[in-house]
Design a protein around this motif. Structure first.
Motif, PDB file in Angstrom:
ATOM      1  N   TRP A  88       8.165  -1.043   6.400  1.00 52.05           N
ATOM      2  CA  TRP A  88       7.859   0.072   5.719  1.00 52.05           C
ATOM      3  C   TRP A  88       9.007   0.086   4.740  1.00 52.05           C
ATOM      4  CZ3 TRP A  88      11.493   4.008   5.607  1.00 52.05           C
ATOM      5  CH2 TRP A  88      11.170   5.265   4.709  1.00 52.05           C
TER       6      TRP A  88
ATOM      7  N   VAL B 127       1.323  -6.450   5.889  1.00 46.84           N
ATOM      8  CA  VAL B 127       1.226  -5.057   4.696  1.00 46.84           C
ATOM      9  C   VAL B 127       2.677  -4.647   4.593  1.00 46.84           C
ATOM     10  CG1 VAL B 127       0.569  -2.599   4.706  1.00 46.84           C
ATOM     11  CG2 VAL B 127      -1.097  -4.538   5.401  1.00 46.84           C
TER      12      VAL B 127
ATOM     13  N   GLY C 267      -4.666  -0.250   7.034  1.00 45.37           N
ATOM     14  CA  GLY C 267      -3.317  -0.977   7.271  1.00 45.37           C
ATOM     15  C   GLY C 267      -3.668  -2.003   8.349  1.00 45.37           C
TER      16      GLY C 267
ATOM     17  N   PRO D 270      -0.262   4.616   0.487  1.00 37.68           N
ATOM     18  CA  PRO D 270      -1.538   5.667   0.901  1.00 37.68           C
ATOM     19  C   PRO D 270      -1.359   6.894   0.369  1.00 37.68           C
ATOM     20  CG  PRO D 270      -0.134   5.299   2.876  1.00 37.68           C
ATOM     21  CD  PRO D 270       0.685   4.639   1.677  1.00 37.68           C
TER      22      PRO D 270
ATOM     23  N   GLY E  29      -0.987   8.797   4.468  1.00 41.65           N
ATOM     24  CA  GLY E  29      -0.428   7.844   5.601  1.00 41.65           C
ATOM     25  C   GLY E  29      -1.291   7.816   6.744  1.00 41.65           C
TER      26      GLY E  29
ATOM     27  N   ILE F 190       0.933  -1.219   0.072  1.00 41.44           N
ATOM     28  CA  ILE F 190      -0.039   0.013   0.104  1.00 41.44           C
ATOM     29  C   ILE F 190       0.776   1.217  -0.001  1.00 41.44           C
ATOM     30  CG2 ILE F 190      -1.933   1.198   1.386  1.00 41.44           C
ATOM     31  CD1 ILE F 190      -2.771  -1.261   2.565  1.00 41.44           C
TER      32      ILE F 190
ATOM     33  N   ASN G  21       4.237  -1.109   3.930  1.00 42.96           N
ATOM     34  CA  ASN G  21       3.798   0.239   3.634  1.00 42.96           C
ATOM     35  C   ASN G  21       4.835   0.957   2.868  1.00 42.96           C
ATOM     36  OD1 ASN G  21       3.345   2.790   6.180  1.00 42.96           O
ATOM     37  ND2 ASN G  21       2.731   2.619   4.050  1.00 42.96           N
TER      38      ASN G  21
ATOM     39  N   TYR H 217       1.354  -2.083   9.690  1.00 43.12           N
ATOM     40  CA  TYR H 217       2.301  -2.529   8.585  1.00 43.12           C
ATOM     41  C   TYR H 217       3.159  -3.716   9.158  1.00 43.12           C
ATOM     42  CZ  TYR H 217       5.570   1.142  10.101  1.00 43.12           C
ATOM     43  OH  TYR H 217       6.486   1.867  10.897  1.00 43.12           O
TER      44      TYR H 217
ATOM     45  N   THR I 293      -4.331   4.779   8.138  1.00 44.02           N
ATOM     46  CA  THR I 293      -3.850   3.833   9.092  1.00 44.02           C
ATOM     47  C   THR I 293      -4.582   2.906   9.338  1.00 44.02           C
ATOM     48  OG1 THR I 293      -2.283   5.579   9.990  1.00 44.02           O
ATOM     49  CG2 THR I 293      -2.729   3.722  11.483  1.00 44.02           C
TER      50      THR I 293
ATOM     51  N   ILE J 230       4.107   6.780   5.238  1.00 49.70           N
ATOM     52  CA  ILE J 230       4.105   5.962   6.386  1.00 49.70           C
ATOM     53  C   ILE J 230       2.853   6.177   7.176  1.00 49.70           C
ATOM     54  CG2 ILE J 230       5.199   7.468   7.975  1.00 49.70           C
ATOM     55  CD1 ILE J 230       6.670   4.788   9.047  1.00 49.70           C
ATOM     56  N   PHE J 231       2.346   4.866   7.593  1.00 50.56           N
ATOM     57  CA  PHE J 231       1.452   4.982   8.249  1.00 50.56           C
ATOM     58  C   PHE J 231       1.671   5.529   9.903  1.00 50.56           C
ATOM     59  CE2 PHE J 231      -0.263   1.086   5.534  1.00 50.56           C
ATOM     60  CZ  PHE J 231      -1.272   1.867   5.066  1.00 50.56           C
TER      61      PHE J 231
END
Length: 353
Positions: free
Chosen positions: A159, A143, A133, A123, A126, A121, A145, A156, A130, A149-150
């Motif tokens: 990342w 996930v 995720g 996004p 992010g 993902i 990411n 995730y 969230t 970033i989430f």
């Protein structure tokens, strides 16, 4: 003695995911590219070796990214698609892409309902996404990411993304080294959208680097909008206001196309320019040597290809080749290399349109 309750497959997988995420240590790795120049079609290292091309367990990877309304974002999609094709054991379920958070959340829900093995993902936002995720992770779907970033590391498993501070830092050091012997040197900065955290980070890195060169002063900074049109308009304003400077750092090669137009129209060639991101047009301009653009600092879209590698490894319970750990890292930050005429052949295949 009562029978021990059996966990469902999804629950067992979910526990393993969160356990692995808590135990895995972060890593900072540099991107690898081929040393041979290749014709670029979308910012991909065409001959970059796949992580482990020996067929294994079939893996279905869901890919959800934003709308490809920018050269770099389009290159992200191209990299993901082309990398997946290299693996006989990977099936890629890719969404249409949207900059609308609600629409992208809906696309992710669809991929979760399809029970893909892993999700990649990027996004649109992010922080706002969230929960999407977290929902996937809680459903037992790891996930990856990508870049934005989430807000919660539990959203995730891994990342992977670029280094915005490092991008500015390396641009500043390159400019600093070119001007270190010049007294009272002046530089200007053409930034991106100021409401984005990444823009602030790039400026912070640039300013941090310039502190190492007391002979250099940043005399102006102008924010643009990551578009050709804004680059041209804002650069024209900078040129009008600053009659004398030695170097320009432009955050983004797409807006850099417009910036170069404004520079050419003004008939200015009394300074040199460093771009950002690594567009093919920027690399071609560096190669030709007939403009003020002398370097660009990478923000490699090949991260999407690496994200597919990571997703496949997660789906097959593998680590990363060349590392001793059994698990993939929880965090991978890519290096922002400075591309000049001297090393251009190494990076040309990663240039995106």
């Amino acid at each position: 003695m009562p029978e021990t309750p059996r966990l469902s497959a999804a629950a067992t997988r979910r526990n393993l995911l969160f356990g692995a995420a808590a135990l895995s240590s972060g890593a900072f790795l540099t991107a690898c590219t081929s040393n041979e120049p290749k014709e670029s079609t979308g910012g991909q290292a065409a001959d970059a070796p796949v992580a482990d091309d020996k067929p294994g367990k079939p893996v279905t990877i869901g890919f959800a990214g934003p709308q490809a309304d920018h050269g770099w974002l389009n290159a992200i999609n191209v990299n993901a698609k082309e990398r997946a094709k290299k693996y006989k054991d990977v099936t890629l379920e890719i969404t249409e892409g949207s900059n609308d958070t609600a629409a992208q959340i809906g696309q992710i829900d669809t991929l979760i309902n399809k029970k893909v093995d892993v999700l990649v993902i990027l996004p649109a936002d992010g922080k706002a996404m969230t929960q999407a995720g977290l929902k996937a992770m809680r459903a037992g779907i790891p996930v990856v990411n990508l870049d934005r970033i989430f807000a919660n590391p539990q959203a995730y498993r891994c990342w992977i993304g670029g280094d915005n501070f490092g991008m500015g830092l390396n641009a500043g050091h390159y400019i600093g080294e070119q001007l270190k012997d010049k007294k009272n040197a002046k530089v200007v900065e053409l930034a991106g959208l100021d409401n984005l955290e990444l823009t602030k980070q790039r400026t912070e890195g640039f300013d941090a680097a310039l502190k190492n060169y007391p002979n250099i002063k940043k005399v102006a900074r102008q924010a643009a909008e990551f578009t050709v049109e804004s680059g041209q308009a804002k650069m024209a304003q900078l040129l009008q206001a600053q009659k004398n400077f030695d170097a320009l750092w432009n955050h983004d090669d797409d807006q850099g196309v417009g910036a170069l137009r404004a520079i050419e129209q003004a008939g200015r060639d009394d300074f040199f320019m460093v771009g950002g991101a690594g567009a093919l047009s920027a690399m071609q301009a560096i190669e030709s040597g007939d403009s003020v653009l002398k370097a660009t600092v990478l923000y490699p879209p090949t991260m999407a290809a690496s994200a597919i590698d990571l997703a496949r490894a997660l789906g097959q319970n593998k680590g990363i080749g060349g590392m001793a750990e059994f698990e993939i890292p929880s965090s991978i930050t890519l290096y922002s290399a400075v591309v000049t005429k001297d090393n251009l052949k190494q990076y040309m295949s990663t240039g995106f349109k």
